[in-house]
Design an enzyme around this catalytic site. Structure first.
Site, PDB file in Angstrom:
ATOM      1  CG  ASP A  44      37.491  18.188 -36.393  1.00 41.70           C
ATOM      2  OD1 ASP A  44      37.877  16.996 -36.312  1.00 41.70           O
ATOM      3  OD2 ASP A  44      36.386  18.580 -35.955  1.00 41.70           O
ATOM      4  CB  SER A  45      42.065  14.883 -35.232  1.00 39.35           C
ATOM      5  OG  SER A  45      42.429  14.533 -36.548  1.00 39.35           O
ATOM      6  CE  LYS A 112      35.687  13.379 -40.512  1.00 41.02           C
ATOM      7  NZ  LYS A 112      35.015  13.998 -39.354  1.00 41.02           N
ATOM      8  CD  GLU A 180      35.841   9.359 -33.224  1.00 49.36           C
ATOM      9  OE1 GLU A 180      35.608  10.092 -34.216  1.00 49.36           O
ATOM     10  OE2 GLU A 180      36.693   9.626 -32.359  1.00 49.36           O
TER      11      GLU A 180
HETATM   12  O1  KIV Z   1      39.305  14.612 -37.359  1.00 47.67           O
HETATM   13  C1  KIV Z   1      39.551  13.400 -37.394  1.00 47.67           C
HETATM   14  O2  KIV Z   1      40.687  12.944 -37.304  1.00 47.67           O
HETATM   15  C2  KIV Z   1      38.419  12.494 -37.534  1.00 47.67           C
HETATM   16  C3  KIV Z   1      38.699  11.030 -37.492  1.00 47.67           C
HETATM   17  C4  KIV Z   1      38.848  10.570 -36.105  1.00 47.67           C
HETATM   18  C5  KIV Z   1      37.665  10.245 -38.208  1.00 47.67           C
HETATM   19  O3  KIV Z   1      37.313  12.926 -37.649  1.00 47.67           O
END
Ligand code: KIV
Length: 263
Positions: A44-45, A112, A180
């Site tokens: 979701d980044s 995730k 994290e």
């Molecule tokens: O969304 C993402 O990129 C993440 C990573 C930082 C693990 O959750």
């Protein structure tokens, strides 16, 4: 052969360190597949890194679905991990399951989600349905407002809470847990306590695997990036320089040249 949950278990058993990278489009996914990257997280980044949002919070299921499908079309060997965006799994395990299934239908091999004991029921529901679930603890960006900013998590007493969360996720069926922005000693403690692999980002060198956001790794993200980021390329400069050279060639009449003409 596509990477599976059994590979991750075997890597942990053998002490083989592995990596995961985020990916948001088919072309990059293909390059990372050809480079041998075993796990691609359609994180979701995407909110901050692709969609221009100030955080991950505005990301919708529809956006996650489009980008997850693109990555799945681009890569065939890595495990594709779809990320459940904020609001898509917190209301009930049923809703979490429905949205996890939507990600699987467009090509995710695993999903995730963030949170420890509070997310355990959703994890159990999804993993019982045959969908591998990756947990995510520590500085979970979807809780940034509750944390009061991007701060290291798990210091002092909080470490015991985080360990209890990690054990609850494993018990609920998670096949791996992202850690994290926590102290390295806590990363080590959790990694030793869990049978399933940990994947660290700013969680020290003792995790079983490490994950980075692709735009950070490539040097596309503007400064400041978190301290734990290591840039392995400087694509900001490469892209800017290429665009400027194109503009110069056009203004000076060097492009297009005869060899660029269609016949
Ligand atoms: O969304 C993402 O990129 C993440 C990573 C930082 C693990 O959750």
């Amino acid at each position: 052969m596509p990477v599976t949950v059994h590979d991750l278990a075997a890597w942990k058993a053998r002490g083989e360190r592995f990596i995961m990278l985020t990916a948001y489009d088919a072309l990059t996914a293909r390059v990372l597949d050809e480079a041998g990257v075993p796990l691609l997280l359609v994180g979701d980044s995407m909110g901050n890194n692709v969609l221009g949002y100030p955080s991950t919070l505005p990301v919708t299921m529809e956006e996650a679905l489009v980008l997850t499908a693109a990555v799945a079309r681009g890569a065939s060997n890595p495990m594709i991990v779809g990320d459940l965006p904020f609001g898509s799994y917190q209301a009930s395990p049923e809703e979490a399951m429905r949205n996890a299934a939507r990600l699987v239908k467009v090509g995710a091999n695993a999903i995730k989600l963030e949170g420890g004991r509070r997310s355990a029921e959703a994890v159990r529901r999804i993993s019982d349905a045959g969908v591998p679930v990756m947990g995510h603890l520590g500085l979970t960006p979807q809780s940034v407002n509750a944390f009061g900013g991007f701060r290291v998590q798990g210091r002092g007493q909080q470490g015991d809470e985080l360990l209890a969360d990690a054990l609850a996720l494993q018990e609920a069926g998670c096949f791996a847990v992202v850690l994290e922005a926590i102290p390295a000693e806590l990363g080590q403690r959790v990694t030793q306590a869990l049978d399933v692999p940990t994947i660290g980002i700013g969680a020290g060198p003792h995790c079983d695997g490490q994950v980075l956001v692709i735009t950070d790794l490539l040097g596309l993200t503007p400064d400041p990036t978190p301290r734990f980021v290591k840039r392995y390329a400087d694509l900001r400069s490469t892209i800017a320089e290429a665009a400027q050279r194109f503009a110069k060639d056009v203004s000076e009449g060097h492009y297009p040249a005869p060899e660029h003409e269609y016949h």
